[in-house]
Write a protein that holds these residues in place. Structure first.
Motif, PDB file in Angstrom:
ATOM      1  N   THR A 107     -32.254 -21.628  36.540  1.00  0.00           N
ATOM      2  CA  THR A 107     -33.576 -22.116  36.939  1.00  0.00           C
ATOM      3  C   THR A 107     -33.793 -23.578  36.554  1.00  0.00           C
ATOM      4  N   GLU A 108     -32.911 -24.111  35.729  1.00  0.00           N
ATOM      5  CA  GLU A 108     -33.091 -25.482  35.226  1.00  0.00           C
ATOM      6  C   GLU A 108     -32.176 -26.493  35.903  1.00  0.00           C
ATOM      7  N   LEU A 109     -31.279 -26.056  36.785  1.00  0.00           N
ATOM      8  CA  LEU A 109     -30.207 -26.932  37.255  1.00  0.00           C
ATOM      9  C   LEU A 109     -30.464 -27.617  38.589  1.00  0.00           C
ATOM     10  N   GLY A 110     -31.523 -27.245  39.307  1.00  0.00           N
ATOM     11  CA  GLY A 110     -31.818 -27.902  40.576  1.00  0.00           C
ATOM     12  C   GLY A 110     -30.882 -27.516  41.706  1.00  0.00           C
ATOM     13  N   ILE A 111     -30.269 -26.333  41.624  1.00  0.00           N
ATOM     14  CA  ILE A 111     -29.325 -25.876  42.644  1.00  0.00           C
ATOM     15  C   ILE A 111     -30.060 -25.210  43.802  1.00  0.00           C
ATOM     16  N   VAL A 112     -29.353 -25.019  44.927  1.00  0.00           N
ATOM     17  CA  VAL A 112     -29.939 -24.290  46.055  1.00  0.00           C
ATOM     18  C   VAL A 112     -29.343 -22.896  46.184  1.00  0.00           C
ATOM     19  N   PHE A 113     -28.259 -22.626  45.431  1.00  0.00           N
ATOM     20  CA  PHE A 113     -27.531 -21.367  45.642  1.00  0.00           C
ATOM     21  C   PHE A 113     -26.810 -20.989  44.357  1.00  0.00           C
ATOM     22  N   TRP A 114     -26.918 -19.705  43.984  1.00  0.00           N
ATOM     23  CA  TRP A 114     -26.136 -19.179  42.862  1.00  0.00           C
ATOM     24  C   TRP A 114     -25.257 -18.068  43.412  1.00  0.00           C
ATOM     25  N   GLU A 115     -23.950 -18.293  43.394  1.00  0.00           N
ATOM     26  CA  GLU A 115     -22.998 -17.298  43.869  1.00  0.00           C
ATOM     27  C   GLU A 115     -22.404 -16.585  42.659  1.00  0.00           C
ATOM     28  N   VAL A 116     -22.707 -15.309  42.547  1.00  0.00           N
ATOM     29  CA  VAL A 116     -22.294 -14.519  41.389  1.00  0.00           C
ATOM     30  C   VAL A 116     -21.123 -13.642  41.817  1.00  0.00           C
ATOM     31  N   PHE A 117     -19.951 -13.954  41.277  1.00  0.00           N
ATOM     32  CA  PHE A 117     -18.720 -13.280  41.665  1.00  0.00           C
ATOM     33  C   PHE A 117     -18.390 -12.167  40.679  1.00  0.00           C
ATOM     34  N   PHE A 118     -18.157 -10.976  41.198  1.00  0.00           N
ATOM     35  CA  PHE A 118     -17.831  -9.823  40.369  1.00  0.00           C
ATOM     36  C   PHE A 118     -16.309  -9.653  40.366  1.00  0.00           C
ATOM     37  N   LEU A 119     -15.724  -9.749  39.193  1.00  0.00           N
ATOM     38  CA  LEU A 119     -14.288  -9.918  39.015  1.00  0.00           C
ATOM     39  C   LEU A 119     -13.458  -8.870  39.755  1.00  0.00           C
ATOM     40  N   VAL A 120     -12.397  -9.349  40.402  1.00  0.00           N
ATOM     41  CA  VAL A 120     -11.383  -8.498  41.021  1.00  0.00           C
ATOM     42  C   VAL A 120     -10.122  -8.610  40.163  1.00  0.00           C
ATOM     43  N   PRO A 121      -9.531  -7.493  39.736  1.00  0.00           N
ATOM     44  CA  PRO A 121      -8.379  -7.556  38.840  1.00  0.00           C
ATOM     45  C   PRO A 121      -7.078  -7.914  39.551  1.00  0.00           C
ATOM     46  N   MET A 122      -6.919  -9.206  39.837  1.00  0.00           N
ATOM     47  CA  MET A 122      -5.676  -9.700  40.431  1.00  0.00           C
ATOM     48  C   MET A 122      -5.465 -11.120  39.915  1.00  0.00           C
ATOM     49  N   GLY A 123      -4.297 -11.716  40.194  1.00  0.00           N
ATOM     50  CA  GLY A 123      -3.997 -13.007  39.599  1.00  0.00           C
ATOM     51  C   GLY A 123      -3.856 -12.845  38.095  1.00  0.00           C
ATOM     52  N   ARG A 124      -4.569 -13.678  37.329  1.00  0.00           N
ATOM     53  CA  ARG A 124      -4.518 -13.561  35.867  1.00  0.00           C
ATOM     54  C   ARG A 124      -5.485 -12.508  35.327  1.00  0.00           C
ATOM     55  N   ALA A 125      -6.410 -12.043  36.162  1.00  0.00           N
ATOM     56  CA  ALA A 125      -7.389 -11.051  35.701  1.00  0.00           C
ATOM     57  C   ALA A 125      -6.738  -9.678  35.599  1.00  0.00           C
ATOM     58  N   ASP A 128     -31.238 -19.589  46.322  1.00  0.00           N
ATOM     59  CA  ASP A 128     -30.757 -18.339  46.885  1.00  0.00           C
ATOM     60  C   ASP A 128     -29.736 -17.719  45.933  1.00  0.00           C
ATOM     61  N   ILE A 129     -29.565 -16.402  46.009  1.00  0.00           N
ATOM     62  CA  ILE A 129     -28.629 -15.681  45.145  1.00  0.00           C
ATOM     63  C   ILE A 129     -27.763 -14.792  46.020  1.00  0.00           C
ATOM     64  N   LYS A 130     -26.465 -14.844  45.782  1.00  0.00           N
ATOM     65  CA  LYS A 130     -25.532 -14.002  46.528  1.00  0.00           C
ATOM     66  C   LYS A 130     -24.540 -13.367  45.558  1.00  0.00           C
ATOM     67  N   ALA A 131     -24.279 -12.093  45.739  1.00  0.00           N
ATOM     68  CA  ALA A 131     -23.246 -11.397  44.978  1.00  0.00           C
ATOM     69  C   ALA A 131     -21.973 -11.386  45.822  1.00  0.00           C
ATOM     70  N   THR A 132     -20.883 -11.932  45.286  1.00  0.00           N
ATOM     71  CA  THR A 132     -19.606 -11.998  45.992  1.00  0.00           C
ATOM     72  C   THR A 132     -18.642 -10.978  45.408  1.00  0.00           C
ATOM     73  N   ALA A 133     -17.844 -10.364  46.279  1.00  0.00           N
ATOM     74  CA  ALA A 133     -16.940  -9.261  45.901  1.00  0.00           C
ATOM     75  C   ALA A 133     -17.752  -8.109  45.321  1.00  0.00           C
ATOM     76  N   ALA A 134     -18.973  -7.983  45.782  1.00  0.00           N
ATOM     77  CA  ALA A 134     -19.844  -6.887  45.362  1.00  0.00           C
ATOM     78  C   ALA A 134     -20.862  -6.612  46.451  1.00  0.00           C
ATOM     79  N   PRO A 135     -20.415  -6.147  47.618  1.00  0.00           N
ATOM     80  CA  PRO A 135     -21.360  -5.891  48.704  1.00  0.00           C
ATOM     81  C   PRO A 135     -22.347  -4.786  48.375  1.00  0.00           C
ATOM     82  N   GLN A 136     -22.078  -4.022  47.303  1.00  0.00           N
ATOM     83  CA  GLN A 136     -23.026  -2.980  46.905  1.00  0.00           C
ATOM     84  C   GLN A 136     -24.351  -3.564  46.416  1.00  0.00           C
ATOM     85  N   TYR A 137     -24.398  -4.868  46.163  1.00  0.00           N
ATOM     86  CA  TYR A 137     -25.676  -5.496  45.841  1.00  0.00           C
ATOM     87  C   TYR A 137     -26.665  -5.315  46.995  1.00  0.00           C
TER      88      TYR A 137
END
Length: 419
Positions: free
Chosen positions: A200-218, A246-255
């Motif tokens: 709320t303090e950063l002056g952004i237009v979009f927050w994309e919240v990514f829900f971790l997928v266990p691949m790569g180093r994860a 705006d807020i979007k959940a990525t790799a989490a369409p159940q949002y």
């Protein structure tokens, strides 16, 4: 390309109805014909060493990366889809010396250009100004904690958090709109309230919240539980009512299911008709730079990813190769390759996703299903919701409960190929 399987999408035919490309004068998009979003992994070179890195990034560029001319040809072909959003990702896109030239070329074609650079000293104010002058619309910065201790430990480079804040400030000063990308994982769940406050303090237009997928180093042990996901979904929905972004959940369409449930409950409490839109009320903030928002985007369904070597994937987190732009037409691959067409027909889904009453609006993360089970059509492994029909089947003993179901289908994450 239409898909005849009943129930695949909300119109009951398997084809796509209007997905709603948010923006004045923009027609609805048919995801069978064109993606909403294309991401290009410009390079895997990066000065960070993030614990979750999908690409397992390294310090040096690969000698077989797409050349400048190959990248321009790719941009021309992508423009055949329409004025889609095109994102320079990585690694660190600023490791490529031609990034301003390619930005200017893509913008000149009419693509909506965005970039996600690493939070390092390479992202100078001069570079940000050059990108703005070249036609860049939006810049996204990763912040994975509300303070340097949490973020820098995750990115494994001290000072990364401070660079992120600096890049956001300087990007805004040169006239770029900005967004923040955040990875939700097991060890930052307790930081989410503080993250919400920071946003709320950063002056952004979009927050994309990514829900971790266990691949790569994860790894699977890094991923929060299904219930942990659920709690974050509700926090995001509450924030969406007052947020100036705006807020979007990525790799989490159940949002989308949580948004639908919350809106329905609020409408019932007020004695009103429920709002059928799965976008939250902050979606208009995404229109400030012309980027906009679309409903129902999923892996291979409104989404396409191209690697630093030109390989084509449904997303960066679903490492099922479908071709290469050096030998295949990316438009034809998106529209007709059997992997893409299968992903766009939700009548193909298995397990509890196959009988879920929210399937048209959700569909589960196909990338996470693949990471856990090896089958991108399997049920979403990190969803707390139990569809009524599935609960009935469990009670009848015809299918196992969630724990037993995924225990039978789980595979070692070490089997996953890297892009």
């Amino acid at each position: 390309m239409p898909h005849p399987t009943p129930g695949g999408h909300p119109n009951g035919t398997g084809t796509h109805p209007a997905h709603g490309l948010s923006g004045p004068g923009r027609p609805p998009m048919d995801f069978d014909r064109a993606p909403f979003l294309v991401i290009w992994e410009t390079t895997q070179a990066c000065d960070l060493a993030c614990r979750h890195c999908r690409a397992s990034a390294q310090p040096c560029r690969h000698p077989d990366e797409l050349s400048t001319e190959e990248a321009k040809s790719m941009l021309e072909r992508i423009r055949e889809f329409g004025p889609v959003i095109f994102v320079f990702s990585g690694g660190d896109a600023f490791k490529r010396l031609d990034i301003v030239e390619l930005t200017r070329y893509g913008a000149g074609l009419g693509l909506r250009m965005a970039i996600t650079p690493a939070t390092t000293p390479l992202a100078t104010r001069e570079m940000l100004q050059a990108l703005k002058d070249a036609g860049m619309s939006r810049l996204a910065v990763s912040l994975d904690g509300s303070n340097p201790g949490i973020h820098d430990e995750f990115r494994r480079v001290q000072g990364s958090f401070d660079h992120g804040l600096r890049i956001l400030r300087e990007a805004q000063e040169v006239g770029l709109t900005t967004q923040v990308n955040t990875v939700v994982r097991k060890n930052n769940l307790e930081d989410m309230d503080a993250m919400c406050q920071l946003m709320t303090e950063l002056g952004i237009v979009f927050w994309e919240v990514f829900f971790l997928v266990p691949m790569g180093r994860a790894r699977p042990e890094d991923v929060a539980s299904a219930q942990g996901f659920e709690e974050v979904f509700h926090r995001l929905y509450d924030l969406s009512k007052t947020a100036t972004f705006d807020i979007k959940a990525t790799a989490a369409p159940q949002y989308a299911r949580v948004v639908t449930q919350r809106k329905a409950q609020e409408a019932a409490d007020a004695g009103e008709r429920p709002d059928a839109d799965v976008l939250t009320q902050g979606a208009h903030h995404s229109l400030k730079d012309g980027i906009g928002r679309a409903r129902n985007v999923n892996d291979g369904d409104g989404f396409m990813f191209i690697s630093h070597l030109g390989d084509i994937y449904p997303s960066g987190f679903l490492p099922v190769r479908t071709g290469n732009i050096r030998t295949d037409d990316l438009v034809e691959v998106y529209r007709h390759h059997e992997v893409f067409t299968a992903l766009r027909d939700r009548g193909n889904l298995k397990g509890k996703c196959s009988v879920c009453n929210y399937r048209p609006r959700c569909g589960g993360s196909r990338a996470r299903a693949y990471a856990v089970t090896g089958d991108y059509l399997e049920a979403e492994p990190y969803c707390a919701y139990v569809p009524p029909r599935w609960a009935q089947l469990v009670e009848q003993g015809r299918v196992p409960d969630d724990a037993a179901y995924f225990a039978q289908r789980q595979r070692a994450v070490t089997e996953l190929p890297l892009l």
